[in-house]
Design a protein around this motif. Structure first.
Motif, PDB file in Angstrom:
ATOM      1  N   MET A 196       0.830  -1.203   0.000  1.00 42.35           N
ATOM      2  CA  MET A 196       0.000   0.000   0.000  1.00 42.35           C
ATOM      3  C   MET A 196       0.866   1.255   0.000  1.00 42.35           C
ATOM      4  N   LEU A 197       1.980   1.208   0.758  1.00 42.19           N
ATOM      5  CA  LEU A 197       2.877   2.361   0.783  1.00 42.19           C
ATOM      6  C   LEU A 197       3.517   2.562  -0.588  1.00 42.19           C
ATOM      7  N   SER A 198       3.896   1.451  -1.218  1.00 40.29           N
ATOM      8  CA  SER A 198       4.499   1.542  -2.552  1.00 40.29           C
ATOM      9  C   SER A 198       3.517   2.154  -3.542  1.00 40.29           C
ATOM     10  N   LEU A 199       2.261   1.720  -3.449  1.00 39.51           N
ATOM     11  CA  LEU A 199       1.239   2.270  -4.352  1.00 39.51           C
ATOM     12  C   LEU A 199       1.042   3.761  -4.091  1.00 39.51           C
ATOM     13  N   ALA A 200       1.046   4.117  -2.799  1.00 40.83           N
ATOM     14  CA  ALA A 200       0.818   5.526  -2.452  1.00 40.83           C
ATOM     15  C   ALA A 200       1.957   6.407  -2.970  1.00 40.83           C
ATOM     16  N   LEU A 201       3.156   5.888  -2.918  1.00 46.88           N
ATOM     17  CA  LEU A 201       4.309   6.697  -3.344  1.00 46.88           C
ATOM     18  C   LEU A 201       4.479   6.715  -4.852  1.00 46.88           C
ATOM     19  N   ALA A 202       3.956   5.664  -5.537  1.00 46.13           N
ATOM     20  CA  ALA A 202       4.174   5.561  -6.983  1.00 46.13           C
ATOM     21  C   ALA A 202       3.424   6.626  -7.766  1.00 46.13           C
ATOM     22  N   GLY A 203       2.423   7.235  -7.142  1.00 42.86           N
ATOM     23  CA  GLY A 203       1.688   8.279  -7.845  1.00 42.86           C
ATOM     24  C   GLY A 203       2.398   9.621  -7.826  1.00 42.86           C
ATOM     25  N   THR A 204       3.617   9.629  -7.308  1.00 39.50           N
ATOM     26  CA  THR A 204       4.399  10.853  -7.176  1.00 39.50           C
ATOM     27  C   THR A 204       3.541  11.944  -6.517  1.00 39.50           C
ATOM     28  N   PRO A 205       3.066  11.684  -5.291  1.00 41.41           N
ATOM     29  CA  PRO A 205       2.103  12.614  -4.690  1.00 41.41           C
ATOM     30  C   PRO A 205       2.752  13.873  -4.120  1.00 41.41           C
ATOM     31  N   ARG A 206       1.968  14.941  -4.076  1.00 40.62           N
ATOM     32  CA  ARG A 206       2.404  16.154  -3.373  1.00 40.62           C
ATOM     33  C   ARG A 206       2.151  15.994  -1.880  1.00 40.62           C
ATOM     34  N   LEU A 207       1.177  15.150  -1.577  1.00 41.87           N
ATOM     35  CA  LEU A 207       0.781  14.951  -0.188  1.00 41.87           C
ATOM     36  C   LEU A 207       0.581  13.466   0.068  1.00 41.87           C
ATOM     37  N   LEU A 208       1.074  13.040   1.197  1.00 44.45           N
ATOM     38  CA  LEU A 208       0.934  11.628   1.557  1.00 44.45           C
ATOM     39  C   LEU A 208       0.136  11.562   2.862  1.00 44.45           C
ATOM     40  N   VAL A 209      -0.960  10.796   2.820  1.00 44.13           N
ATOM     41  CA  VAL A 209      -1.765  10.621   4.036  1.00 44.13           C
ATOM     42  C   VAL A 209      -1.596   9.181   4.497  1.00 44.13           C
ATOM     43  N   LEU A 210      -1.027   9.022   5.674  1.00 45.03           N
ATOM     44  CA  LEU A 210      -0.756   7.682   6.199  1.00 45.03           C
ATOM     45  C   LEU A 210      -1.585   7.485   7.461  1.00 45.03           C
ATOM     46  N   ASP A 211      -2.552   6.560   7.365  1.00 46.41           N
ATOM     47  CA  ASP A 211      -3.422   6.327   8.515  1.00 46.41           C
ATOM     48  C   ASP A 211      -2.905   5.105   9.272  1.00 46.41           C
ATOM     49  N   ASP A 212      -2.114   5.372  10.279  1.00 47.74           N
ATOM     50  CA  ASP A 212      -1.525   4.320  11.103  1.00 47.74           C
ATOM     51  C   ASP A 212      -0.908   3.210  10.245  1.00 47.74           C
ATOM     52  N   PRO A 213       0.086   3.526   9.427  1.00 45.13           N
ATOM     53  CA  PRO A 213       0.602   2.556   8.455  1.00 45.13           C
ATOM     54  C   PRO A 213       1.369   1.402   9.094  1.00 45.13           C
ATOM     55  N   THR A 214       1.741   1.574  10.354  1.00 48.75           N
ATOM     56  CA  THR A 214       2.540   0.508  10.982  1.00 48.75           C
ATOM     57  C   THR A 214       1.729  -0.307  11.975  1.00 48.75           C
ATOM     58  N   LEU A 215       0.416  -0.088  11.973  1.00 48.29           N
ATOM     59  CA  LEU A 215      -0.439  -0.800  12.926  1.00 48.29           C
ATOM     60  C   LEU A 215      -0.320  -2.304  12.720  1.00 48.29           C
ATOM     61  N   GLY A 216       0.047  -3.003  13.771  1.00 50.52           N
ATOM     62  CA  GLY A 216       0.130  -4.459  13.725  1.00 50.52           C
ATOM     63  C   GLY A 216       1.376  -4.993  13.063  1.00 50.52           C
ATOM     64  N   LEU A 217       2.302  -4.105  12.684  1.00 51.33           N
ATOM     65  CA  LEU A 217       3.524  -4.594  12.031  1.00 51.33           C
ATOM     66  C   LEU A 217       4.582  -4.920  13.086  1.00 51.33           C
ATOM     67  N   ASP A 218       5.463  -5.867  12.739  1.00 49.67           N
ATOM     68  CA  ASP A 218       6.554  -6.154  13.669  1.00 49.67           C
ATOM     69  C   ASP A 218       7.617  -5.066  13.541  1.00 49.67           C
ATOM     70  N   ALA A 219       8.594  -5.133  14.412  1.00 49.83           N
ATOM     71  CA  ALA A 219       9.598  -4.064  14.481  1.00 49.83           C
ATOM     72  C   ALA A 219      10.349  -3.903  13.171  1.00 49.83           C
ATOM     73  N   VAL A 220      10.645  -5.040  12.503  1.00 49.12           N
ATOM     74  CA  VAL A 220      11.413  -4.974  11.254  1.00 49.12           C
ATOM     75  C   VAL A 220      10.583  -4.287  10.176  1.00 49.12           C
ATOM     76  N   ALA A 221       9.310  -4.690  10.088  1.00 56.88           N
ATOM     77  CA  ALA A 221       8.445  -4.105   9.059  1.00 56.88           C
ATOM     78  C   ALA A 221       8.233  -2.617   9.329  1.00 56.88           C
ATOM     79  N   ARG A 222       8.074  -2.255  10.605  1.00 52.71           N
ATOM     80  CA  ARG A 222       7.897  -0.844  10.967  1.00 52.71           C
ATOM     81  C   ARG A 222       9.092  -0.030  10.540  1.00 52.71           C
ATOM     82  N   LYS A 223      10.256  -0.613  10.791  1.00 52.08           N
ATOM     83  CA  LYS A 223      11.506   0.082  10.457  1.00 52.08           C
ATOM     84  C   LYS A 223      11.588   0.300   8.948  1.00 52.08           C
ATOM     85  N   ALA A 224      11.184  -0.757   8.193  1.00 56.40           N
ATOM     86  CA  ALA A 224      11.255  -0.666   6.732  1.00 56.40           C
ATOM     87  C   ALA A 224      10.339   0.440   6.224  1.00 56.40           C
TER      88      ALA A 224
END
Lengths: 293, 664
Positions: free
Chosen positions: A139-167
Motif C-alpha cells: 500500500m505504501l508503494s502504491l501511495a508513493l508511486a503516484g508521485t504525490p504532493r501529499l501523503l496521508v498515512l493512517d496508522d501505516p505501521t499498525l500491527g507490524l513487527d519491528a522490522v516491518a515498521r523500520k522498513a
C-alpha cells in the motif's frame, strides 16, 4: 497554501461528538503526526480528510480545495495508505500497479517495482496472500508511486513487527529526502513518529489538545523530580504548568509543559530530564480530560 | 472515462472464472441432449439444446444478478474494502457506474458464452422447444431486451436490498414501513382499477398479454415499471456518491432516495386511480349500453370514459335532476359480452335492481344483488343480503318493483332453481328446482300475478354440435299465489329459425324474427297469430299496441309498415327508397314515431332523423344525427341512442322532448 487545512471540523454520530471544532494546518513539506488514543477521533478525521465522510460542520481543504466536493480531482496528487490494507485480495501488486497507473497522471511503475524489491515482496503474489506487513508495504508503494504532493498515512505501521515498521519508516525517510513530500501521519508508533515528524498534534476526545513543532514540544516538556520536603518547590511547580504530578514517598515527580530553567532554584535540588514523545503523549492524554497543556 | 474503464476491467478480471463456468454450462447444453433418456419424445436435439442453453443462461443470469448485486458494492462497503476505490482519484459516479456496468457485462457475457455453442450448432434461441407453447414463446430477439431489463432490475434490487440488510442501521424500520406503504398504495391502485373491470383478472397472470394492453391499468403499469427501475438506479448511485464508505450514511441516503421516489410514485398511482374512477356519466365518451326506466327520468347507461382508455363505467342516471350513482352492472355486461345492461327497472320506474361482483370476477366470485329506490330523495344503492356463487342466468322485477325473480344455477349445489322473493324484505316466496336447458331462461311477471318462463331448447342435428336456439320455444308459468308453486308448461312457440325476439309491454304478444319471417305469437301459449314480415324483418310494439315493421326489399331498399295490434292489417306504409339504414328512434307521443335513415347504414354521422305522423302518414325531417349504437331496442321498443352536435340525445318520456344527456 497549506496542503492540509481543517476548519472547524465537527463530526457527530447521533448524540456522540467524534470531532469537536477541529482546526489545524499542515504546512508545505511538513511531516505532521496526529496522535491520539483509540476513539480520540483520528479515523473520523482521516475519513473527512480523504473526502470519504461528510463532516457535520466545518470543512477539510486538501491542496487548497474542498475535499468533499472535489475529492476525485484532488486525490490524483495525494497518496493514501489506509489503516487496514483494503486492496482487492485477488489482485497482485503488479495488477494493482497497472490499475492505478490509469488513474494517476504521474505513475512511477518502475519505482514501485524497485520498492517492492527492497521490501522483498513478490509483485505476482495475490494481495490476499501477503502478510500484514507486506500488505502495508504494497500500500505504501502504491501511495508513493503516484508521485504525490501529499501523503496521508493512517496508522501505516499498525500491527507490524519491528522490522516491518523500520522498513516503512526508512522508505518514508528516503521519500522525504528525495522529494520533500508533505506527510500527514496518524500513528500509535510514537517512537517512529518521533523519528520523522517535525510537527505534532494530539487529539483527545475529539478536540486538538496540543499542536506544535516537535522540537518546541520536546523543549517545553520536562520531567522534574525533587525531595518531598521542599514544600516551596511544589508551590513553584504551578508556574511551569504541570500536566502530571506524582508523590512517591520522599520524592515528588512532575511532568511540566512550560519548562523554564530560570524559575527553578538550586536549593530545590531538582532533577530535570527530557521526555520522549511517548512520555509526553501519555502525560498529555492522561490529563486532557481536565485542561489543555 | 479512463477511470470507468479501469473499474470495469478490474471487476471483470477479478471474476474471470465465471467465464469458465458459463462455457461449461454452454457445452453441457450441447452434450446433455445426446444422453439417452434425457430427451422428451417429440423434441428435437436442436430444440432441446436451444431450450437448455436459454434456460441455463437465464438461470445463471438471475443467480449472478442477485449475487453480484449484493456483493459487488454492498459487500465491499460493509467489509470496508470500498475505501480502496475512494482513496483513488475516482468519483463516486464512476465507481457506481463502473461496478454496475461490470456486473451487467459479466452477466451478459456469461449468458453469451452459454448460448454461443447452442447457436453455433444450429439451435435457435427460444424456450418453446423445451417447454412447449404454454411457456412464453419468445424468440432470441424478443428475449434479449426482456432478459437484459429483468436482470438489470434484479441486480439493482439486490444491491438495494443488500445495503438495507447489511448496513444494520435503524433505518431498516423505515424501509419496512415504507415498503409496506408503497406496496399497499400501488397494489390498492391496481386492485381498484381491476375491480372496476378495467383490466381483466386473467391478464394479470398472463405476462405476455400486458405487453399489448393499452388501457389505464397498463398505463399505470408502464409508468411504474421504469419509475421503480429509475428509483433503484438513482438510489444506488446516490448511496455510493454521497454515502461513500460510510455504510450507515449510505443506507440512509439510499432509503431516503428510494422511498422518496417510490412513495411519490405510489401516491401518484393512487391519485391516478382515484381520478380514473371519479368519472361520472358526463365523462362518458358515448353510451354504448343505455336503457331507460319504463317511467320517470332514470336511465341505466354505460360506455367508455373520456381520456380513460379501458374504463367502461356504468351508472344509474336521472337526467331530470342530474343525480347519478355508479352501479357496476356495466362491468358484468362487459364481462359477459352482453349488449343489455344487467339492470332491471320496475314498470313504474321507481325501483331498480342489479347484480355486481364483489372484487374480482372468476376468483371465487361472490355476486351481490343491489337495489335502489329511485324516487326517494338522496337514495343510495343498497347491497342486499342476497348473494350468489355464480352469475344468475336471469333476473326479473315485477311491474310494481315489489317482487324479484331470478334463475340461479348453483355450482355448490350442482342444481338450478327459480327463486321469487320480496325485493325489500328479501322474504322468500318460492324456490323451485328447475334445470334450464339454456341456463338463461327469460323470466317475466304477468299482470295476473304469475311468473312466466321462456326457455330455448337445444337444436340437435346429425354431424353438428348441439346448440341453443336463438329464440325460446318453450313457455311455462308459476302461479305465485299457489301454496305449492310449481313450473307448469303453457305452450310452445313456433320456430322462426332466427336471431331475435321481443315481448310487448304486458307480455301478451311476442315477435319472433328469423328465416321463417317475422312471426307474431301469443305471449302465453306461443300460438302463431300472424306472419307480419319477411325473413329477418324487424318488428316493434308501439305504445298503443300497434306494430311497426321495418322491411328490407330484395334491392336493399327500406320500408316501414304500420300494422294493427293483431298484425293482420296494414294501416300505413312509408318507403325510404335509397336508404340502406333504417332504425327507429323513439315515440315522442303515441301518434308519432321517429326514425333515423341513412344512405349507408353504418354507425356514425349522416343519419337523417325523421318524424312520422302515424295518423296522417306525413313525414318530416328533423335534421342530421349520429347513430351511436345501431340497436333495435329492448323488448321491441323503438328507441335508439343518437348523437347530435351537442352530445348524446335521449327522449324524455315525461316531457316528450329530445334532451341532451351527455355533452361532448
Amino acid at each position: 497554501m497549506n496542503p492540509i487545512a481543517l476548519e472547524g471540523l465537527t463530526v457527530r454520530y447521533g448524540a456522540r461528538l467524534a470531532l469537536d471544532q477541529v482546526s489545524l494546518a499542515v504546512p508545505e513539506g511538513a511531516v505532521y503526526a496526529l496522535l491520539g488514543r483509540n476513539g480520540a477521533g483520528k479515523s473520523s478525521l482521516v475519513r473527512c480528510l480523504l473526502g470519504e465522510q461528510k463532516p457535520t460542520s466545518g470543512r477539510a481543504l486538501l491542496l487548497g480545495r474542498d475535499v468533499w466536493s472535489e475529492r476525485a480531482a484532488i486525490l490524483s496528487e495525494v497518496g493514501v495508505v489506509p489503516e487496514e490494507p483494503d486492496a482487492p485480495p485477488s489482485m497482485t501488486a503488479r495488477r494493482l500497479s497497472r490499475f492505478c497507473s490509469r488513474l494517476y497522471p504521474r505513475w512511477d511503475a518502475a519505482g514501485i517495482e524497485a520498492r517492492l524489491k527492497r521490501f522483498g515482496v513478490s509483485p505476482d503474489t495475490p494481495f490476499g496472500k501477503l502478510s500484514k506487513g507486506q500488505k502495508g508495504q504494497v500500500m505504501l508503494s502504491l501511495a508513493l508511486a503516484g508521485t504525490p504532493r501529499l501523503l496521508v498515512l493512517d496508522d501505516p505501521t499498525l500491527g507490524l513487527d519491528a522490522v516491518a515498521r523500520k522498513a516503512v519508516f526508512e522508505e518514508l525517510i528516503g521519500e522525504l529526502a528525495d522529494r520533500g513530500t508533505t506527510v500527514f501521519l496518524t500513528t500509535h508508533d510514537l517512537a517512529g513518529a518521533e523519528r520523522i515528524a517535525d510537527r505534532v498534534a494530539v487529539l483527545s476526545q475529539g478536540r486538538v489538545v496540543l499542536e506544535e513543532e516537535m522540537e518546541t514540544l520536546k523543549q517545553r516538556f520536562r520531567r522534574i523530580s525533587f525531595p518531598n520536603s521542599r514544600k516551596e518547590a511544589v508551590a513553584r511547580l504551578e508556574t511551569l504548568a504541570p500536566v502530571a504530578v506524582a508523590s512517591r514517598g520522599w520524592e515528588v515527580e512532575a511532568v511540566v509543559s512550560r519548562y523554564d530553567e530560570e524559575r527553578l532554584v538550586r536549593e530545590d535540588e531538582p532533577e530535570v530530564s527530557a521526555l520522549t514523545l511517548e512520555e509526553i503523549f501519555i502525560a498529555v492524554t492522561g490529563a486532557a480530560g481536565e485542561t489543555g497543556p | 472515462m479512463r477511470g470507468f474503464i479501469a473499474v470495469v476491467e478490474r471487476e471483470i478480471y477479478e471474476r474471470r472464472l465465471l467465464g469458465v463456468v458459463a462455457l461449461f454450462l454452454g457445452l453441457a447444453a450441447i452434450v446433455l441432449p445426446l444422453v439417452p433418456g434425457l430427451r422428451p419424445g417429440g423434441v428435437s436435439v436442436e430444440d432441446l439444446r436451444s431450450g437448455m442453453a436459454v434456460g441455463f443462461a437465464l438461470l445463471l443470469g438471475a443467480l449472478l444478478a442477485v449475487f453480484l448485486g449484493s456483493s459487488i458494492l454492498a459487500g465491499e462497503l460493509v467489509e470496508r474494502r470500498l475505501g480502496f476505490y475512494f482513496a483513488r482519484p475516482l468519483s463516486g459516479r464512476v465507481i457506481w457506474a463502473g461496478k454496475i456496468a461490470a456486473a451487467l457485462t459479466l452477466i451478459l457475457g456469461a449468458g453469451a458464452l452459454i448460448l454461443a455453442p447452442a447457436a453455433l450448432t444450429g439451435g435457435g434461441l427460444s424456450l418453446s422447444g423445451m417447454w412447449g407453447t404454454w411457456f412464453w414463446n419468445l424468440s432470441g430477439v424478443a428475449l434479449i431486451p426482456l432478459a437484459v431489463a429483468g436482470l438489470l432490475f434484479l441486480l439493482l434490487a439486490a444491491h438495494a436490498a443488500s445495503v438495507v440488510v447489511r448496513a444494520r442501521s435503524p433505518w431498516v424500520i423505515l424501509d419496512i414501513v415504507a415498503l409496506g406503504l408503497v406496496v399497499l398504495l400501488i397494489d390498492g391502485s391496481f386492485r381498484r382499477l381491476i375491480d372496476q373491470g378495467i383490466y381483466p383478472t386473467q391478464s394479470v397472470w398472463d405476462g405476455s398479454r400486458i405487453l399489448s394492453e393499452t388501457g389505464v391499468t397498463a398505463w399505470l403499469f408502464w409508468a411504474l415499471l421504469p419509475t421503480v427501475f429509475l428509483a433503484l438506479a438513482i438510489a444506488g448511485a446516490a448511496q455510493v456518491i454521497h454515502g461513500r464508505t460510510d455504510a450507515r450514511r449510505g443506507h440512509r441516503i439510499l432509503s431516503a432516495t428510494l422511498w422518496g421516489i417510490l412513495l411519490a410514485a405510489a401516491i401518484l398511482s393512487a391519485a391516478f386511480a382515484s381520478w380514473v374512477l371519479a368519472a361520472g356519466p358526463r365523462d362518458l365518451r358515448n353510451a354504448d349500453r343505455l336503457v331507460a326506466a319504463p317511467a320517470g327520468t332514470w336511465i341505466a347507461l354505460s360506455g367508455p370514459a373520456l381520456h380513460r382508455p379501458g374504463y367502461h363505467p356504468s351508472f344509474l342516471y336521472d337526467f331530470g335532476s342530474g343525480r347519478w350513482t355508479p352501479a357496476r352492472f356495466g362491468h358484468i355486461a362487459t364481462f359477459y359480452d352482453d349488449v343489455e345492461p344487467a339492470v332491471r327497472f320496475s314498470a313504474d320506474g321507481r325501483r331498480a335492481v342489479w347484480l355486481d361482483y364483489e372484487g374480482l370476477p372468476r376468483v371465487d366470485p361472490v355476486i351481490h344483488l343491489y337495489r335502489m329506490d329511485l324516487d326517494r330523495p338522496g337514495a343510495r344503492p343498497v347491497r342486499t343480503t342476497t348473494t350468489f356463487d355464480a352469475m344468475p342466468g336471469s333476473l326479473a322485477l315485477s311491474p310494481d318493483g315489489r317482487l324479484l325473480a331470478f334463475y340461479h344455477w348453483s355450482y355448490k349445489d350442482r342444481s338450478g332453481r327459480v327463486i321469487v322473493q320480496e325485493t325489500v324484505s328479501e322474504r322468500l316466496l318460492a324456490s323451485i328446482r328447475y334445470e334450464s336447458v339454456s341456463s338463461r331462461p327469460r323470466l317475466v311477471f304477468t299482470p295476473a300475478g304469475r311468473l312466466r318462463l321462456y326457455e330455448a331448447s337445444m337444436i340437435r342435428r346429425p354431424g353438428f354440435p348441439a346448440e341453443i336456439r336463438e329464440s325460446p320455444d318453450g313457455i311455462s308459468e308459476i302461479d305465485l299465489s299457489s301454496p305449492s308453486p310449481r313450473v307448469e308448461p303453457t305452450g310452445r312457440m313456433p320456430s322462426a329459425r332466427g336471431s331475435g325476439w321481443s315481448l310487448d309491454v304486458v307480455h301478451d304478444r311476442a315477435l319472433l324474427r328469423g328465416k321463417a319471417g317475422l312471426l307474431l305469437c301469443d305471449g302465453r301459449t306461443g300460438a302463431l297469430l300472424a306472419r307480419v314480415g319477411e325473413p329477418y324483418s324487424y318488428g316493434y310494439f308501439l305504445t298503443d299496441g300497434r306494430i311497426a315493421v321495418l322491411d328490407r326489399a330484395l334491392n336493399g331498399a327500406r320500408a316501414l309498415r304500420l300494422l294493427t295490434e293483431d298484425g293482420r292489417s296494414e294501416l300505413r306504409r312509408w318507403d325510404f327508397g335509397g336508404a340502406r339504414g333504417l332504425v327507429p328512434a323513439g315515440q315522442p307521443s303515441p301518434g308519432r314515431l321517429r326514425v333515423v335513415v341513412s344512405a349507408t347504414g353504418s354507425p356514425g354521422g349522416g343519419w337523417d332523423l325523421r318524424e312520422l305522423d302515424l295518423e296522417s302518414g306525413a313525414s318530416r325531417s328533423l335534421g342530421r344525427r349520429s347513430l351511436i349504437y345501431p340497436t333495435h331496442g329492448r323488448d321491441g321498443q323503438p328507441t335508439s341512442s343518437l348523437a347530435g352536435a351537442d352530445g348524446i340525445l335521449w327522449y324524455d318520456p315525461v316531457s316528450l322532448q329530445e334532451r341532451v344527456l351527455l355533452k361532448g
